[in-house]
Design a protein around this motif. Sequence first.
Motif, PDB file in Angstrom:
ATOM      1  N   ASP A  84      20.659   8.862  -9.151  1.00 57.30           N
ATOM      2  CA  ASP A  84      20.052   7.664  -9.749  1.00 57.30           C
ATOM      3  C   ASP A  84      20.681   7.389 -11.109  1.00 57.30           C
ATOM      4  N   CYS A  85      21.254   6.189 -11.264  1.00 54.26           N
ATOM      5  CA  CYS A  85      21.910   5.802 -12.524  1.00 54.26           C
ATOM      6  C   CYS A  85      21.055   4.869 -13.368  1.00 54.26           C
ATOM      7  N   SER A  86      19.848   4.501 -12.890  1.00 53.29           N
ATOM      8  CA  SER A  86      18.968   3.612 -13.648  1.00 53.29           C
ATOM      9  C   SER A  86      18.482   4.319 -14.913  1.00 53.29           C
ATOM     10  N   THR A  87      17.968   3.530 -15.866  1.00 52.92           N
ATOM     11  CA  THR A  87      17.255   4.127 -16.998  1.00 52.92           C
ATOM     12  C   THR A  87      15.777   4.106 -16.657  1.00 52.92           C
ATOM     13  N   VAL A  88      15.186   5.285 -16.471  1.00 46.29           N
ATOM     14  CA  VAL A  88      13.764   5.366 -16.101  1.00 46.29           C
ATOM     15  C   VAL A  88      13.099   6.468 -16.919  1.00 46.29           C
ATOM     16  N   ASP A  89      11.765   6.580 -16.792  1.00 46.38           N
ATOM     17  CA  ASP A  89      11.031   7.631 -17.495  1.00 46.38           C
ATOM     18  C   ASP A  89      11.395   9.004 -16.927  1.00 46.38           C
ATOM     19  N   VAL A  90      11.343   9.998 -17.810  1.00 46.26           N
ATOM     20  CA  VAL A  90      11.735  11.359 -17.422  1.00 46.26           C
ATOM     21  C   VAL A  90      10.866  11.852 -16.262  1.00 46.26           C
ATOM     22  N   ASP A 109      19.940  12.771 -12.048  1.00 44.99           N
ATOM     23  CA  ASP A 109      19.613  11.593 -12.857  1.00 44.99           C
ATOM     24  C   ASP A 109      20.829  11.388 -13.750  1.00 44.99           C
ATOM     25  N   ALA A 110      21.408  10.187 -13.689  1.00 44.26           N
ATOM     26  CA  ALA A 110      22.686   9.935 -14.373  1.00 44.26           C
ATOM     27  C   ALA A 110      22.693   8.563 -15.026  1.00 44.26           C
ATOM     28  N   PRO A 111      21.794   8.342 -16.018  1.00 47.48           N
ATOM     29  CA  PRO A 111      21.802   7.042 -16.705  1.00 47.48           C
ATOM     30  C   PRO A 111      23.104   6.847 -17.468  1.00 47.48           C
ATOM     31  N   VAL A 112      23.350   5.599 -17.828  1.00 50.82           N
ATOM     32  CA  VAL A 112      24.647   5.264 -18.422  1.00 50.82           C
ATOM     33  C   VAL A 112      24.472   4.599 -19.779  1.00 50.82           C
ATOM     34  N   SER A 113      25.532   4.664 -20.577  1.00 47.73           N
ATOM     35  CA  SER A 113      25.647   3.733 -21.701  1.00 47.73           C
ATOM     36  C   SER A 113      26.989   3.037 -21.570  1.00 47.73           C
ATOM     37  N   GLY A 114      27.090   1.873 -22.194  1.00 47.49           N
ATOM     38  CA  GLY A 114      28.337   1.109 -22.099  1.00 47.49           C
ATOM     39  C   GLY A 114      28.115  -0.316 -21.646  1.00 47.49           C
ATOM     40  N   GLY A 115      26.917  -0.604 -21.113  1.00 42.64           N
ATOM     41  CA  GLY A 115      26.554  -1.987 -20.808  1.00 42.64           C
ATOM     42  C   GLY A 115      27.361  -2.622 -19.691  1.00 42.64           C
ATOM     43  N   ILE A 116      27.202  -3.940 -19.573  1.00 46.45           N
ATOM     44  CA  ILE A 116      27.805  -4.686 -18.466  1.00 46.45           C
ATOM     45  C   ILE A 116      29.332  -4.659 -18.581  1.00 46.45           C
ATOM     46  N   GLY A 117      29.838  -4.732 -19.815  1.00 48.68           N
ATOM     47  CA  GLY A 117      31.292  -4.661 -20.034  1.00 48.68           C
ATOM     48  C   GLY A 117      31.850  -3.330 -19.549  1.00 48.68           C
ATOM     49  N   GLY A 118      31.143  -2.243 -19.868  1.00 48.22           N
ATOM     50  CA  GLY A 118      31.587  -0.906 -19.442  1.00 48.22           C
ATOM     51  C   GLY A 118      31.500  -0.739 -17.935  1.00 48.22           C
ATOM     52  N   ALA A 119      30.477  -1.368 -17.327  1.00 47.27           N
ATOM     53  CA  ALA A 119      30.334  -1.273 -15.867  1.00 47.27           C
ATOM     54  C   ALA A 119      31.505  -1.978 -15.185  1.00 47.27           C
ATOM     55  N   SER A 120      31.898  -3.146 -15.695  1.00 48.59           N
ATOM     56  CA  SER A 120      33.015  -3.884 -15.097  1.00 48.59           C
ATOM     57  C   SER A 120      34.343  -3.168 -15.315  1.00 48.59           C
ATOM     58  N   ALA A 121      34.543  -2.666 -16.527  1.00 50.70           N
ATOM     59  CA  ALA A 121      35.833  -2.040 -16.870  1.00 50.70           C
ATOM     60  C   ALA A 121      35.948  -0.615 -16.353  1.00 50.70           C
ATOM     61  N   GLY A 122      34.838  -0.032 -15.846  1.00 52.80           N
ATOM     62  CA  GLY A 122      34.877   1.366 -15.406  1.00 52.80           C
ATOM     63  C   GLY A 122      34.971   2.323 -16.577  1.00 52.80           C
ATOM     64  N   PHE A 126      28.291   8.596 -18.578  1.00 56.92           N
ATOM     65  CA  PHE A 126      27.170   9.083 -17.760  1.00 56.92           C
ATOM     66  C   PHE A 126      26.555  10.311 -18.421  1.00 56.92           C
ATOM     67  N   MET A 127      25.221  10.322 -18.520  1.00 55.79           N
ATOM     68  CA  MET A 127      24.486  11.491 -19.026  1.00 55.79           C
ATOM     69  C   MET A 127      23.721  12.057 -17.846  1.00 55.79           C
ATOM     70  N   VAL A 128      24.033  13.288 -17.452  1.00 52.51           N
ATOM     71  CA  VAL A 128      23.632  13.725 -16.122  1.00 52.51           C
ATOM     72  C   VAL A 128      22.716  14.948 -16.158  1.00 52.51           C
ATOM     73  N   GLY A 129      21.622  14.875 -15.378  1.00 48.84           N
ATOM     74  CA  GLY A 129      20.756  16.026 -15.159  1.00 48.84           C
ATOM     75  C   GLY A 129      20.775  16.403 -13.693  1.00 48.84           C
ATOM     76  N   GLY A 156      16.225  15.544 -15.165  1.00 46.81           N
ATOM     77  CA  GLY A 156      15.517  14.906 -16.283  1.00 46.81           C
ATOM     78  C   GLY A 156      16.323  14.954 -17.568  1.00 46.81           C
ATOM     79  N   ALA A 157      17.309  15.872 -17.657  1.00 46.78           N
ATOM     80  CA  ALA A 157      18.055  16.035 -18.911  1.00 46.78           C
ATOM     81  C   ALA A 157      18.920  14.809 -19.220  1.00 46.78           C
ATOM     82  N   GLY A 158      19.398  14.124 -18.169  1.00 49.29           N
ATOM     83  CA  GLY A 158      20.196  12.915 -18.388  1.00 49.29           C
ATOM     84  C   GLY A 158      19.341  11.822 -19.017  1.00 49.29           C
ATOM     85  N   GLN A 159      18.133  11.612 -18.455  1.00 45.45           N
ATOM     86  CA  GLN A 159      17.233  10.590 -19.017  1.00 45.45           C
ATOM     87  C   GLN A 159      16.798  10.974 -20.427  1.00 45.45           C
TER      88      GLN A 159
END
Length: 290
Positions: A84-90, A109-122, A126-129, A156-159
């Motif tokens: 799961d790459c969404s940002t959700v509660d731990v 759990d693998a939420p991301v930072s980088g926004g829409i620009g980062g998603a398009s550019a690859g 990823f912060m992963v638990g 949960g560590a990624g979130q």
Amino acid sequence: MKIGFIGLGNMGGPMAANLAKAGHEVAGFDLFAPMPEGVAKAASAAEAVAGADVAITMLPNGAILRSVADEIVPAMAAGAVFCDCSTVDVASARAVAEQADATGLGALDAPVSGGIGGASAGTLTFMVGGSDAAYAKVLPLFEIMGQKSVHCGASGAGQAAKICNNMILGVTMIATCEAFALADKLGLDRGKMFDVVSTSSGYSWSMNAYCPAPGVGPNSPADNGYKPGFASELMLKDLRLSQQAAQDADADTPMGKLATALYGNFVEDEDGKGRDFSAMLPRFAKRHRV
Ligand code: NAD
């Protein structure tokens, strides 16, 4: 790899497209969003993940994640990984991981930072638990969708990493904006303020990389009428998740609490909705001491 991708919105769409472009076989499902190029349309979430090596979800919140998990976990083959790459509660991240684990699936759990620009550019981060084995299996996909992944620990560590990072971001953006507004009232030129702070001990990502003052520092949403970027309502979502986690973990986070209240006012009672989170600067600039 065979990948099932659920949630093909602003972030999930370009992420799935990058996986397909890299040669993976991607089946997608979304309630509304169109299929990105190279992604085969499945009739349901369960159909998208049937026979997949990895299922990836990119959904709005924990409640939706839990309902999608109820649908796809029984449809996945043993040994596959639910990422799961969404940002959700731990708490939701951990609950879904336990559910997957109980049926012999790997879970991350693998939420991301980088926004829409980062998603398009690859170029996402990823912060992963989750387990070492599940992380090793999905790592080649993180390397396509992003430029960096950090295995932070157990489920949960990624979130946890994501909301702690974004709590710092919300607080430092407010501090940077209120300091610019004070500098204005003291007659200090904004360019000079940037030159000093960006090379002094007040520097931060908010000042140096994403300066909230138009025409100052690197190009940022401030130079584009505060069009997001990272919308204030998404910052508010992450700050609220930080406060929910702080409540559950009995942690004292007074600055995070105040930042949550300020972004809450900005989005819900003022003109912040739909504006970049750095639009806190014009908000402070027009206010008076309370
Ligand atoms: P979005 O609203 O554009 O996309 C979410 C998608 O999920 C939508 O297309 C929606 O139709 C779909 N969806 C909802 N319920 C569904 C269901 N039951 N089955 C299938 N599809 C369903 O949101 P986004 O901007 O892509 O964000 C997704 C996640 O990424 C959020 O958790 C967000 O917090 C996080 N995030 C967003 C950004 C950003 O800059 N947009 C940055 C980092 C993290």
